[in-house]
Design a protein around this motif. Structure first.
Motif, PDB file in Angstrom:
ATOM      1  N   ARG A 197      45.860  20.092   9.015  1.00  0.00           N
ATOM      2  CA  ARG A 197      45.088  19.379   7.988  1.00  0.00           C
ATOM      3  C   ARG A 197      43.980  18.620   8.694  1.00  0.00           C
ATOM      4  N   ILE A 198      42.842  18.529   8.024  1.00  0.00           N
ATOM      5  CA  ILE A 198      41.723  17.758   8.553  1.00  0.00           C
ATOM      6  C   ILE A 198      41.047  17.028   7.397  1.00  0.00           C
ATOM      7  N   SER A 199      40.714  15.754   7.611  1.00  0.00           N
ATOM      8  CA  SER A 199      40.052  14.940   6.590  1.00  0.00           C
ATOM      9  C   SER A 199      38.583  15.313   6.499  1.00  0.00           C
ATOM     10  N   MET A 200      38.006  15.150   5.305  1.00  0.00           N
ATOM     11  CA  MET A 200      36.641  15.571   5.075  1.00  0.00           C
ATOM     12  C   MET A 200      35.897  14.548   4.211  1.00  0.00           C
ATOM     13  N   GLU A 201      34.670  14.256   4.614  1.00  0.00           N
ATOM     14  CA  GLU A 201      33.728  13.510   3.776  1.00  0.00           C
ATOM     15  C   GLU A 201      32.597  14.473   3.459  1.00  0.00           C
ATOM     16  N   TYR A 202      32.174  14.490   2.212  1.00  0.00           N
ATOM     17  CA  TYR A 202      31.160  15.433   1.752  1.00  0.00           C
ATOM     18  C   TYR A 202      30.084  14.645   1.017  1.00  0.00           C
ATOM     19  N   LEU A 203      28.868  14.757   1.499  1.00  0.00           N
ATOM     20  CA  LEU A 203      27.717  14.131   0.861  1.00  0.00           C
ATOM     21  C   LEU A 203      26.843  15.245   0.320  1.00  0.00           C
ATOM     22  N   SER A 204      26.278  15.040  -0.867  1.00  0.00           N
ATOM     23  CA  SER A 204      25.471  16.101  -1.463  1.00  0.00           C
ATOM     24  C   SER A 204      24.390  15.514  -2.360  1.00  0.00           C
ATOM     25  N   VAL A 205      23.462  16.398  -2.726  1.00  0.00           N
ATOM     26  CA  VAL A 205      22.400  16.064  -3.679  1.00  0.00           C
ATOM     27  C   VAL A 205      22.404  17.146  -4.744  1.00  0.00           C
ATOM     28  N   THR A 206      22.549  16.736  -5.998  1.00  0.00           N
ATOM     29  CA  THR A 206      22.529  17.647  -7.132  1.00  0.00           C
ATOM     30  C   THR A 206      21.581  17.087  -8.183  1.00  0.00           C
ATOM     31  N   ASN A 207      20.601  17.888  -8.561  1.00  0.00           N
ATOM     32  CA  ASN A 207      19.591  17.463  -9.537  1.00  0.00           C
ATOM     33  C   ASN A 207      18.967  16.129  -9.150  1.00  0.00           C
ATOM     34  N   GLY A 208      18.705  15.951  -7.868  1.00  0.00           N
ATOM     35  CA  GLY A 208      18.068  14.744  -7.367  1.00  0.00           C
ATOM     36  C   GLY A 208      18.977  13.530  -7.275  1.00  0.00           C
ATOM     37  N   VAL A 209      20.275  13.679  -7.558  1.00  0.00           N
ATOM     38  CA  VAL A 209      21.226  12.571  -7.518  1.00  0.00           C
ATOM     39  C   VAL A 209      22.099  12.716  -6.268  1.00  0.00           C
ATOM     40  N   SER A 210      22.247  11.637  -5.499  1.00  0.00           N
ATOM     41  CA  SER A 210      23.105  11.629  -4.313  1.00  0.00           C
ATOM     42  C   SER A 210      24.553  11.417  -4.730  1.00  0.00           C
ATOM     43  N   HIS A 266      40.464  16.573   1.886  1.00  0.00           N
ATOM     44  CA  HIS A 266      40.989  17.175   3.110  1.00  0.00           C
ATOM     45  C   HIS A 266      41.076  18.683   2.947  1.00  0.00           C
ATOM     46  N   TYR A 267      41.121  19.366   4.085  1.00  0.00           N
ATOM     47  CA  TYR A 267      41.363  20.800   4.137  1.00  0.00           C
ATOM     48  C   TYR A 267      42.767  21.029   4.682  1.00  0.00           C
ATOM     49  N   ASP A 268      43.510  21.943   4.071  1.00  0.00           N
ATOM     50  CA  ASP A 268      44.758  22.459   4.623  1.00  0.00           C
ATOM     51  C   ASP A 268      44.450  23.848   5.140  1.00  0.00           C
ATOM     52  N   ASP A 269      44.696  24.067   6.420  1.00  0.00           N
ATOM     53  CA  ASP A 269      44.298  25.294   7.091  1.00  0.00           C
ATOM     54  C   ASP A 269      45.481  26.096   7.597  1.00  0.00           C
ATOM     55  N   VAL A 270      45.350  27.402   7.474  1.00  0.00           N
ATOM     56  CA  VAL A 270      46.189  28.346   8.197  1.00  0.00           C
ATOM     57  C   VAL A 270      45.214  29.183   9.007  1.00  0.00           C
ATOM     58  N   ARG A 314      45.087  33.978  15.184  1.00  0.00           N
ATOM     59  CA  ARG A 314      44.356  34.517  16.322  1.00  0.00           C
ATOM     60  C   ARG A 314      44.176  36.021  16.072  1.00  0.00           C
ATOM     61  N   VAL A 315      42.912  36.458  16.036  1.00  0.00           N
ATOM     62  CA  VAL A 315      42.580  37.863  15.815  1.00  0.00           C
ATOM     63  C   VAL A 315      41.695  38.316  16.964  1.00  0.00           C
ATOM     64  N   ASN A 316      42.130  39.345  17.664  1.00  0.00           N
ATOM     65  CA  ASN A 316      41.388  39.845  18.832  1.00  0.00           C
ATOM     66  C   ASN A 316      41.038  38.713  19.800  1.00  0.00           C
ATOM     67  N   GLY A 317      42.003  37.818  19.990  1.00  0.00           N
ATOM     68  CA  GLY A 317      41.835  36.745  20.964  1.00  0.00           C
ATOM     69  C   GLY A 317      41.062  35.534  20.477  1.00  0.00           C
ATOM     70  N   ARG A 318      40.610  35.524  19.211  1.00  0.00           N
ATOM     71  CA  ARG A 318      39.835  34.389  18.694  1.00  0.00           C
ATOM     72  C   ARG A 318      40.483  33.841  17.428  1.00  0.00           C
ATOM     73  N   TRP A 319      40.457  32.516  17.303  1.00  0.00           N
ATOM     74  CA  TRP A 319      41.020  31.867  16.115  1.00  0.00           C
ATOM     75  C   TRP A 319      40.077  32.023  14.936  1.00  0.00           C
ATOM     76  N   ARG A 320      40.656  32.323  13.756  1.00  0.00           N
ATOM     77  CA  ARG A 320      39.915  32.469  12.505  1.00  0.00           C
ATOM     78  C   ARG A 320      40.731  31.819  11.387  1.00  0.00           C
ATOM     79  N   PHE A 321      40.043  31.455  10.314  1.00  0.00           N
ATOM     80  CA  PHE A 321      40.742  30.933   9.143  1.00  0.00           C
ATOM     81  C   PHE A 321      41.386  32.090   8.389  1.00  0.00           C
ATOM     82  N   ALA A 322      42.704  32.030   8.225  1.00  0.00           N
ATOM     83  CA  ALA A 322      43.407  32.958   7.346  1.00  0.00           C
ATOM     84  C   ALA A 322      43.367  32.388   5.927  1.00  0.00           C
ATOM     85  N   SER A 323      43.451  31.066   5.827  1.00  0.00           N
ATOM     86  CA  SER A 323      43.252  30.398   4.537  1.00  0.00           C
ATOM     87  C   SER A 323      42.780  28.974   4.783  1.00  0.00           C
ATOM     88  N   ARG A 324      41.955  28.538   3.873  1.00  0.00           N
ATOM     89  CA  ARG A 324      41.426  27.171   3.932  1.00  0.00           C
ATOM     90  C   ARG A 324      41.405  26.664   2.503  1.00  0.00           C
TER      91      ARG A 324
END
Length: 158
Positions: free
Chosen positions: A92-105, A111-115, A118-128
């Motif tokens: 799990r990793i905590s997340m802060e998300y800032l955005s602008v939609t229709n000129g409004v901040s 948080h993200y829960d991740d699985v 390792r595929v061909n020696g490199r880590w990848r997201f199986a699910s997020r």
């Protein structure tokens, strides 16, 4: 007792997973979709406002749907945890998300829960899976404002 090689491999795995998670934020915020999609396994799943499975569906969601939701956005992730068991890791990793939609901040957090696999020696997201705690216009503050649709189950898009 674990050998020094086992312990070193565990630390290397943790560092590579931390880089995977950081690249996710940077590539997403920079809208570098071709590189971004490579962070997922071929059968990967992203679950947020919608649930999408497979690289084609993930690519379409992020490159077509996400830009319509916000003119700009920035992701900041901290406090990551990870449990590595061979070629599979969860965390799990905590997340802060800032955005602008229709000129409004907007400000939000969650948080993200991740699985990860390792595929061909490199880590990848199986699910997020992302869980938002709130989303609110910056000018109004976030106290007492749950994320719209938080209780709704996402629809799986193939």
């Amino acid at each position: 007792m674990k050998t020094i090689e086992d312990r070193l491999k565990f630390v290397e795995d943790q560092l590579e997973i931390a880089q995977l998670r950081a690249h996710y934020c940077h590539l997403l915020d920079e809208r570098r979709w071709d590189e971004f999609i490579d962070l997922f396994t071929s059968d990967g799943v992203f679950e947020g406002l919608e649930a999408v499975r497979g690289r084609d569906a993930i690519y379409a969601f992020f490159s077509e749907r996400v830009p319509k939701l916000a003119e700009d956005f920035w992701h900041f992730c901290t406090n990551g945890t990870v449990d590595v068991n061979g070629d599979v890791a969860t965390g799990r990793i905590s997340m802060e998300y800032l955005s602008v939609t229709n000129g409004v901040s907007y400000v939000s957090a969650g948080h993200y829960d991740d699985v990860m696999r390792r595929v061909n020696g490199r880590w990848r997201f199986a699910s997020r899976k992302i869980t938002f705690y709130f989303l609110a216009p910056l000018s109004e503050g976030w106290a007492g404002r749950p994320f719209p649709g938080r209780a709704l189950a996402p629809k799986v898009v193939q």
